[in-house]
Design an enzyme around this catalytic site. Structure first.
Site, PDB file in Angstrom:
ATOM      1  N   GLY A  14       0.806  -1.210   0.000  1.00 62.12           N
ATOM      2  CA  GLY A  14       0.000   0.000   0.000  1.00 62.12           C
ATOM      3  C   GLY A  14       0.839   1.259   0.000  1.00 62.12           C
ATOM      4  N   LYS A 115     -10.139   9.438  10.511  1.00 59.30           N
ATOM      5  CA  LYS A 115     -11.395   8.920  11.068  1.00 59.30           C
ATOM      6  C   LYS A 115     -11.288   8.800  12.588  1.00 59.30           C
ATOM      7  CE  LYS A 115     -11.819   5.438   8.127  1.00 59.30           C
ATOM      8  NZ  LYS A 115     -10.925   5.884   7.037  1.00 59.30           N
ATOM      9  N   TYR A 146     -10.148   2.028  14.154  1.00 56.97           N
ATOM     10  CA  TYR A 146      -8.865   2.638  14.523  1.00 56.97           C
ATOM     11  C   TYR A 146      -8.620   2.493  16.023  1.00 56.97           C
ATOM     12  CZ  TYR A 146      -8.258   5.073  10.004  1.00 56.97           C
ATOM     13  OH  TYR A 146      -8.072   5.400   8.681  1.00 56.97           O
TER      14      TYR A 146
END
Length: 356
Positions: A14, A115, A146
């Site tokens: 990623g 977030k 998270y």
């Protein structure tokens, strides 16, 4: 190659993981990469393919990382709702740390995002947070994966005696093909299609985002902060926001992007015109552009993440961050945002992924 520092990077394919890996390799570290499937990169010293959702398989595979001294956890798995996000992602990070329980880990970094302040996918922006987002802000009510990832990190740090850091980037700017949250590549494809077809290059988001102050995070500056936190004793056991360090409004940046591509900025209609709707025919148009300009034959679905850019640009509240925790400890890296975008655009052109 350093035998002293061995980085184990989960989510190495990623944006955050790949840029961290390249940066650490340049610093002389040994880099061990982890992802779900095969991965071949010149900066990876060895690779471990793992489904972190499979506890037994993860434990067996991670035996190959018994020498890890530093962990960089940069991955997550999106599920249908936040309760499932919490369950699945907490299990993944737990399986990961259980798999390296015997390794001489000194520090573990977790990459999350905004977030943390804005709420989960299910509760996104239902509570209007204070801006700039403060690292000292309390958690929001309700489930948030998270928070679940953090809780496992804190538990494992206490159990195994390593230090931790949490890194919270804003919208990530960088280049990884197949990344599904990639605004710079998405906007490059959008601009290229507009230029080829004569469509108006119109800002697709909300008026609030168009006019508000905001910021973004270059993947390179996140990599710098990850390395800094892992090697700075005073940074132990703290959360860190990470952004480029400049502020902008999309009313200005949209013009800069348009100028790069030789486009005129279309009049903003005063309401969202989502890319997902504008670009519904992109799968038909893109192959024609690829053939005309002899580009790499990469499906547009692997380049552009219309939905994610729509979500970022469609916010109806102000979003920018404060970096007090790292600034007061001496982290001074800075990245100009226009250059963040232009560097990605230049690389896309040089690799013949978009037209020159």
């Amino acid at each position: 190659m350093s035998k002293q520092n061995v980085a184990l990077i989960a989510g190495a394919s990623g944006l955050s993981g790949s840029y961290a890996g390249r940066h650490l390799k340049d610093k002389g570290w040994t880099v061990v990469t982890v992802s779900r499937g095969p991965f071949d990169a010149p900066w990876s010293d060895r690779h471990i393919a793992i489904d972190l959702g499979d506890e037994a398989a993860a434990k067996a595979a991670l035996a190959g990382a018994a020498d890890a001294t530093h962990v960089f956890y940069c991955t997550w798995s999106r599920q249908p709702n936040e309760d499932e996000n919490v369950r699945v992602n907490a299990n993944m990070i737990r399986n990961f740390f259980d798999g390296i329980a015997g390794a001489p880990v000194r520090h573990a970094a977790l990459v999350t995002g905004l977030k943390h302040y804005l709420g989960s996918f299910d509760d996104y922006a239902k509570v209007k947070p204070y801006t700039p987002f403060l690292e000292s802000s309390p958690r929001l009510p309700g489930p948030n994966f998270y928070y679940a990832q953090e809780d496992v990190l804190f538990e494992m740090a206490g159990k195994h005696g390593f230090t931790w850091s949490v890194h919270r980037p804003h919208t990530m700017i960088g280049l990884v093909i197949g990344n599904f949250m990639n605004m710079a590549v998405t906007l490059a494809v959008y601009a290229s299609i507009c230029k080829e077809t004569g469509r108006p290059f119109v800002y697709p988001g909300s008026p609030e985002q168009y006019h508000a102050v905001t910021d973004v995070t270059d993947a390179r500056i996140l990599a710098e902060q990850l390395h800094w936190a892992a090697t700075t004793p005073a940074a132990a056991n703290k959360p860190f926001n990470i952004v480029n360090g400049d502020l902008f409004r999309w009313t200005w940046l949209w013009q800069q992007i348009a100028s790069y591509f030789g486009l005129a900025v279309a009049d903003y209609p005063g309401h969202p015109v989502p890319l997902e709707e504008q670009m519904a025919d992109a799968p038909l148009i893109w192959p024609e552009i690829v053939e005309k300009h002899q580009l790499q034959n990469i499906p547009v679905s692997k380049l552009a993440s219309w939905w994610h850019s729509d979500a970022d640009l469609g916010r109806t509240l102000e979003c920018f961050t404060d970096m007090t925790n790292s600034r007061t400890l001496g982290f001074s890296a800075y990245q100009q945002t226009t250059q963040s975008f232009f560097d990605v655009f230049d690389e896309l052109r040089s690799r013949r992924i978009i037209p020159a």
